[in-house]
Design an enzyme around this catalytic site. Sequence first.
Site, PDB file in Angstrom:
ATOM      1  NE  ARG A  37      -4.269  -1.564   1.695  1.00  0.00           N
ATOM      2  CZ  ARG A  37      -5.153  -2.035   2.542  1.00  0.00           C
ATOM      3  NH1 ARG A  37      -5.018  -1.819   3.815  1.00  0.00           N
ATOM      4  NH2 ARG A  37      -6.193  -2.701   2.096  1.00  0.00           N
ATOM      5  CE  LYS A  69     -19.997 -11.917   5.787  1.00  0.00           C
ATOM      6  NZ  LYS A  69     -18.762 -12.182   5.385  1.00  0.00           N
ATOM      7  N   GLY A 124     -10.696  -7.357  -1.114  1.00  0.00           N
ATOM      8  CA  GLY A 124     -10.990  -8.401  -0.130  1.00  0.00           C
ATOM      9  C   GLY A 124     -10.370  -9.719  -0.517  1.00  0.00           C
ATOM     10  N   GLY A 157     -14.892  -3.373   1.094  1.00  0.00           N
ATOM     11  CA  GLY A 157     -16.250  -2.809   1.175  1.00  0.00           C
ATOM     12  C   GLY A 157     -16.482  -1.740   0.120  1.00  0.00           C
TER      13      GLY A 157
HETATM   14  P1  AMP Z   1     -17.528 -13.331   1.981  1.00  0.00           P
HETATM   15  O1  AMP Z   1     -17.048 -12.416   3.096  1.00  0.00           O
HETATM   16  O2  AMP Z   1     -18.986 -13.518   1.981  1.00  0.00           O
HETATM   17  O3  AMP Z   1     -16.963 -12.936   0.644  1.00  0.00           O
HETATM   18  O4  AMP Z   1     -16.936 -14.767   2.312  1.00  0.00           O
HETATM   19  C1  AMP Z   1     -15.576 -15.075   2.260  1.00  0.00           C
HETATM   20  C2  AMP Z   1     -15.395 -16.398   2.938  1.00  0.00           C
HETATM   21  O5  AMP Z   1     -16.172 -17.370   2.285  1.00  0.00           O
HETATM   22  C3  AMP Z   1     -13.980 -16.923   2.918  1.00  0.00           C
HETATM   23  O6  AMP Z   1     -13.435 -16.822   4.198  1.00  0.00           O
HETATM   24  C4  AMP Z   1     -14.126 -18.395   2.494  1.00  0.00           C
HETATM   25  O7  AMP Z   1     -13.440 -19.292   3.321  1.00  0.00           O
HETATM   26  C5  AMP Z   1     -15.624 -18.613   2.640  1.00  0.00           C
HETATM   27  N1  AMP Z   1     -16.121 -19.667   1.750  1.00  0.00           N
HETATM   28  C6  AMP Z   1     -15.951 -19.801   0.432  1.00  0.00           C
HETATM   29  N2  AMP Z   1     -16.508 -20.931  -0.027  1.00  0.00           N
HETATM   30  C7  AMP Z   1     -17.058 -21.557   1.037  1.00  0.00           C
HETATM   31  C8  AMP Z   1     -17.778 -22.773   1.209  1.00  0.00           C
HETATM   32  N3  AMP Z   1     -18.025 -23.574   0.176  1.00  0.00           N
HETATM   33  N4  AMP Z   1     -18.194 -23.088   2.455  1.00  0.00           N
HETATM   34  C9  AMP Z   1     -17.924 -22.274   3.496  1.00  0.00           C
HETATM   35  N5  AMP Z   1     -17.252 -21.107   3.395  1.00  0.00           N
HETATM   36  C10 AMP Z   1     -16.830 -20.751   2.183  1.00  0.00           C
END
Ligand code: AMP
Length: 395
Positions: free
Chosen positions: A35, A197, A353, A376
């Site tokens: 950064r 999520k 992210g 974000g």
């Molecule tokens: P998000 O903040 O919603 O983008 O989620 C990111 C997280 O999703 C990461 O830490 C991944 O480990 C998790 N993730 C991705 N694929 C899966 C899955 N099939 N089951 C559970 N967690 C997952």
Amino acid sequence: MLKTLNSFDLKGKRILIRVDFNVPLRNGNVADDFRIRAALPTIQHCIGMGASVVLMSHLGRPKGQASDELSLIPVGETLADLLEKSIKFSHDCVSEDARDVSLGLSPGEVHLLENLRFHEAETTNDTDFSQLLAKHGNVYINDAFGTAHRAHASNVGVAAHFSQRGVGYLVEKEVKFLNEVIKRPKRPLVVILGGAKVGSKLALINRFLDEADSIIIGGGMAFTFLHVLGIQVGKSLIDQSRLKTAEKIIETARSRKVDLIFPRDVICASEISEGAERSVHTVNEIPEDQMGLDIGPESVALFDSVITSAKTIIWNGPMGVFETPGFDEGTEKTAISIAGATAAGSISVVGGGDSASAVKNLKLMDEMSHVSTGGGASLELLSGVALPALTVLER
Ligand code: AMP
């Protein structure tokens, strides 16, 4: 319209720049200077044009308390090394001493202020605090994209005190790719979504249901949709609170003729650990007591064929639990497919992210058209949401 750095006459001016020096530290040293390096073009341009520079940033979450662990002193040392010149440092970003140092700067000199978040007034966008910050410069430049979705004193309140204000090179590039390119995409446009999520990606899905040719949904998110489609997904992640939303998205995609593409096979295990026993199953045959934790080889090939035929690619979210070895291959292969499509002339935009970290770990940063620095903020800008720190500069 946002004013960009090249449109200012900077000679003899004091440029107050909001940078993003929120870097990881290890044993009191900067562990990753990415950064800091990324801010150099803006800083060097100002110096080169005969201006002096005052830099302000946050680091971590000190919650309004000064702390040695979250001091920007190590950042200042790294910055001085990278600029190959000594810089001035102030231990309090709004003290009279700090302001006097800024007022006394000669052209070409650089002054770094201590962590903004040692004052709670930064995150509450306090008016008096903004005014004190503004005294450091007579031109204001925001080059910190990662905080652009937050209304803080250093990126929103401060701007009111400047008639000359705009964005640095980093923010200019973020806006170009996350906003402008996407408004007039070369088609086909494919959006690839993953992560856990569904909720945090809803605005993005809704925007691209209007604009994308296809939307690939992988990662943990996919199982909520597969469940709605009547598939037994075992113990895989299902977001019970988003079932109705997922159903609606599937219906809308059908009516708008947007291809929603889900994994065909997944890598399953009964626990998330490096040593866990893994097996590949089609999505219709996920064992009852197991979770789908990464996309399988058939899905990788399917996604690759869609990515390869796209002209604009937007990616946000990992395809599996990529932090755990054994469940990282789907994310890696997806990144490689996108890099290949980019080399063949497509435009690729990777949201900040997790997907940005994956691309960075795979050393594919330079193979993508743009990798966003903001998690974000990139999600919101991609979703078509106005970012307060940019809106305030457009007035
Ligand atoms: P998000 O903040 O919603 O983008 O989620 C990111 C997280 O999703 C990461 O830490 C991944 O480990 C998790 N993730 C991705 N694929 C899966 C899955 N099939 N089951 C559970 N967690 C997952």
